[in-house]
Every structure is written in C-alpha cells, then in structure tokens.
Write a protein that holds these residues in place. Structure first.
Motif, PDB file in Angstrom:
ATOM      1  N   UNK A  28       0.834  -1.211   0.000  1.00 44.13           N
ATOM      2  CA  UNK A  28       0.000   0.000   0.000  1.00 44.13           C
ATOM      3  C   UNK A  28       0.865   1.255   0.000  1.00 44.13           C
ATOM      4  N   UNK A  29       1.941   1.231   0.790  1.00 43.87           N
ATOM      5  CA  UNK A  29       2.814   2.400   0.865  1.00 43.87           C
ATOM      6  C   UNK A  29       3.519   2.639  -0.467  1.00 43.87           C
ATOM      7  N   UNK A  30       4.023   1.580  -1.093  1.00 41.44           N
ATOM      8  CA  UNK A  30       4.683   1.713  -2.394  1.00 41.44           C
ATOM      9  C   UNK A  30       3.722   2.315  -3.419  1.00 41.44           C
ATOM     10  N   UNK A  31       2.498   1.814  -3.439  1.00 38.18           N
ATOM     11  CA  UNK A  31       1.520   2.320  -4.409  1.00 38.18           C
ATOM     12  C   UNK A  31       1.188   3.790  -4.133  1.00 38.18           C
ATOM     13  N   UNK A  32       1.051   4.126  -2.867  1.00 35.50           N
ATOM     14  CA  UNK A  32       0.740   5.504  -2.479  1.00 35.50           C
ATOM     15  C   UNK A  32       1.890   6.445  -2.870  1.00 35.50           C
ATOM     16  N   UNK A  33       3.117   5.992  -2.622  1.00 38.57           N
ATOM     17  CA  UNK A  33       4.287   6.812  -2.963  1.00 38.57           C
ATOM     18  C   UNK A  33       4.443   6.962  -4.473  1.00 38.57           C
ATOM     19  N   UNK A  34       4.200   5.902  -5.205  1.00 41.71           N
ATOM     20  CA  UNK A  34       4.363   5.937  -6.660  1.00 41.71           C
ATOM     21  C   UNK A  34       3.334   6.834  -7.337  1.00 41.71           C
ATOM     22  N   UNK A  35       2.170   6.947  -6.740  1.00 42.03           N
ATOM     23  CA  UNK A  35       1.132   7.807  -7.336  1.00 42.03           C
ATOM     24  C   UNK A  35       1.520   9.274  -7.252  1.00 42.03           C
ATOM     25  N   UNK A  36       2.411   9.620  -6.341  1.00 46.86           N
ATOM     26  CA  UNK A  36       2.935  10.987  -6.297  1.00 46.86           C
ATOM     27  C   UNK A  36       3.753  11.262  -7.553  1.00 46.86           C
ATOM     28  N   UNK A  41       4.224  13.570 -13.041  1.00 45.02           N
ATOM     29  CA  UNK A  41       4.528  13.363 -14.456  1.00 45.02           C
ATOM     30  C   UNK A  41       3.364  13.767 -15.356  1.00 45.02           C
ATOM     31  N   UNK A  42       2.146  13.543 -14.881  1.00 42.61           N
ATOM     32  CA  UNK A  42       0.982  13.858 -15.718  1.00 42.61           C
ATOM     33  C   UNK A  42       1.002  13.014 -16.982  1.00 42.61           C
ATOM     34  N   UNK A  43       0.914  13.655 -18.125  1.00 44.29           N
ATOM     35  CA  UNK A  43       0.955  12.936 -19.406  1.00 44.29           C
ATOM     36  C   UNK A  43       2.344  12.946 -20.025  1.00 44.29           C
ATOM     37  N   UNK A  44       3.338  13.399 -19.258  1.00 41.67           N
ATOM     38  CA  UNK A  44       4.698  13.481 -19.806  1.00 41.67           C
ATOM     39  C   UNK A  44       5.432  12.141 -19.724  1.00 41.67           C
ATOM     40  N   UNK A  45       6.357  11.956 -20.646  1.00 42.18           N
ATOM     41  CA  UNK A  45       7.198  10.764 -20.621  1.00 42.18           C
ATOM     42  C   UNK A  45       8.110  10.841 -19.403  1.00 42.18           C
ATOM     43  N   UNK A  46       8.348   9.689 -18.773  1.00 46.27           N
ATOM     44  CA  UNK A  46       9.231   9.634 -17.608  1.00 46.27           C
ATOM     45  C   UNK A  46      10.671   9.521 -18.095  1.00 46.27           C
ATOM     46  N   UNK A  47      11.422  10.594 -17.896  1.00 51.86           N
ATOM     47  CA  UNK A  47      12.832  10.650 -18.278  1.00 51.86           C
ATOM     48  C   UNK A  47      13.671  10.915 -17.031  1.00 51.86           C
ATOM     49  N   UNK A  48      14.990  10.824 -17.188  1.00 45.84           N
ATOM     50  CA  UNK A  48      15.871  11.106 -16.053  1.00 45.84           C
ATOM     51  C   UNK A  48      15.705  12.566 -15.626  1.00 45.84           C
ATOM     52  N   UNK A  49      15.553  13.454 -16.592  1.00 44.92           N
ATOM     53  CA  UNK A  49      15.362  14.870 -16.292  1.00 44.92           C
ATOM     54  C   UNK A  49      14.081  15.081 -15.492  1.00 44.92           C
ATOM     55  N   UNK A  50      13.017  14.364 -15.855  1.00 42.13           N
ATOM     56  CA  UNK A  50      11.750  14.497 -15.142  1.00 42.13           C
ATOM     57  C   UNK A  50      11.892  13.989 -13.704  1.00 42.13           C
ATOM     58  N   UNK A  51      12.576  12.869 -13.528  1.00 41.47           N
ATOM     59  CA  UNK A  51      12.715  12.282 -12.182  1.00 41.47           C
ATOM     60  C   UNK A  51      13.559  13.186 -11.285  1.00 41.47           C
TER      61      UNK A  51
END
Length: 287
Positions: A28-36, A41-51
C-alpha cells in the motif's frame, strides 16, 4: 522507446510485490508513494530529467522532510528496477542520523500509563488491554492477531511473516490479565482482540481509538502513535539489561542499526549528559 508509468504498469508491479511476499502495508505504501510520481509526471514521458525535477519538486515546492522524500525516491527506484529502466534511478539524500529524539515525539512511561488509565476510565477495556499487550512485549500492531486464547494459555506467541518465525514471550502479569480479559469476554478460542464483526482488530481500529485518548490523558497528539509503544518497550528493555543484541532479537530486527534508533534518548536527557561531563571551565576565580 517512450516510457510512461501507466495504471497497467502499477497493477503489474503491485502483483509482483505480492508474489515477492511483501506485506500488505508495504505494498500500500509503495503504491501511495508511486502515485505521487504519476501525478507529477501527468501525461509526460518519464525521463531522467523528469525524475530529477520530481526530486527537486518534493523538496522545494512540497517541502517534505528529507526522510519522506527518500522514501518516495526508493519506491520510484524499485519500480524502475522492476521495469528495467535502470538509467532513471536517482540518488537519495544523505541524512545525518539524529543523536536524540525530540521531546515532542517521545512517549514517556508516565504518559503511557495515563493513556491506559484514560482508556479504562472511558470504559474501553479492549483498548487498554491492547496498549498494555503491545507495550509489555514490544510486538508490532500487525502481530497482534497472533495473541490467541491458545497462545495466552501457553504464554508464547508465535508469529510467521515473510518466511520467518518470531517468538514473543508474554510476561506473567500480562498473561494473567489477558486470561481474565478472555474469561470476562467469553472468548472460547482464536484471536483475543476482535471487532464487533468478529475480525481481528487492525492498525486503523486501534489508532483511531488511541488518538481520542490524548486529551483525557493529557498527552500531546504527536506522541500518540502505536509504534511509540514499541519504542517505549525497547527503551525500558535496554535500560534494564544494556544488551542491544538481545533487544534486536526480541524486537525481531535483522539489522542492529535499526535497533539503535529505538533506544535514542530525548534532547532533555542528552542535554543532561552533556552538562554532567564538566568540560566547560568556570570564569577566572571560579572552580
């Protein structure tokens, strides 16, 4: 290849964590943290710059504590490893460990007693018994269902979690109180602490009731957490024997560094120790 964290990916990762035998609370905690991360990110691609931007956003915009940010980043890094996106992993913040526990977070022995008395005064006998069971054994709230009529009769609670067995001894005085509680409540077998629906009480059941005691017990709300009972047990156990290795075994810790965090003194106690060292000299003419 573009990379996005979708609901389908999160669902697959959740199933993976389940197969890895992670606890329900951990998942539950992992899922809650990942949703942040997903929300950022919204609709953006997940890149190193974004992270990297996400890491900066958590600190500067959201102003989370570094310990919380590290938790969010670990969740993200674990997901990236699962997906094979190793290049997206980011470093967590290096944090110097606190030498003491802030007074505002430390639950004292007297405050614990006041919580138990307040529960009894309000007629919450089950809650009073739960608080004493956790504090007198050092067990986790998730281990409470292991307290059964049978285990009370034997004086030993056996816990099985993630392929490991943990044995918790019940102090004689606690065992007698539990036996009395069992008799008074007509329990004939199985789990001792149940809801009105017959299910074993969980963290949310107990935490809500416990929080309501703070005012009557004259204890700051910031101290009224179930895990603080386990910390109080650890401090009392260590004070009695000064054996941190034995304490680690009793608490079920595989890493003794984790145990060290349970026996930190308060800032007031730390100050007394510093003052008692006598390393500051008096003014000329003074001893």
């Amino acid at each position: 290849m573009e990379r996005f964290v979708t609901e389908e990916i999160l669902s697959g990762y959740k199933e993976y964590l389940f197969e890895e035998e992670k606890s329900e609370l951990t998942i539950k905690k992992y899922m809650r943290d990942l949703r942040k991360l997903v929300k950022y990110a919204g609709n953006r691609e997940v890149t190193k710059k974004l992270v990297v931007g996400y890491k900066d956003y958590l600190r500067k915009k959201k102003r989370y504590k570094l310990t919380s940010i590290n938790s969010f980043l670990v969740a993200a890094n674990r997901l990236f490893e699962y997906l094979g996106w190793y290049d997206l992993r980011v470093r967590t913040y290096r944090i110097q460990k606190e030498a003491f526990v802030p007074e505002s977070r430390d639950l004292s022995r007297e405050e614990y007693k006041r919580l138990v008395r307040a529960a009894l005064k309000k007629g919450k006998k089950r809650l009073a018994m739960i608080l004493q069971t956790i504090c007198a054994t050092g067990m986790r709230i998730s281990e409470l269902p292991g307290v059964t009529m049978e285990s009370v009769a034997e004086g030993v609670v056996e816990i099985y979690c993630k392929g490991k067995q943990r044995v918790i001894l019940l102090p004689g005085k606690l065992r007698k109180k539990l036996q009395r509680y069992i008799k008074e409540n007509g329990i004939v077998s199985g789990v001792v602490f149940c809801t009105s629906g017959g299910k074993a009480v969980d963290r949310s059941n107990v935490w809500k009731e416990m929080k309501m005691l703070s005012k009557d017990a004259c204890v700051q709300k910031g101290k009224v957490y179930l895990h603080n009972l386990r910390h109080l047990f650890a401090k009392e156990f260590y004070a009695a024997g000064k054996d941190i290795a034995k304490l680690a075994d009793v608490l079920g810790h595989s890493n003794i560094e984790t145990t060290r965090g349970y026996i930190k003194t308060t800032s007031h106690e730390h100050q007394k120790l510093l003052d008692s060292m006598g390393l500051v000299l008096g003014m000329p003419g003074q001893v």
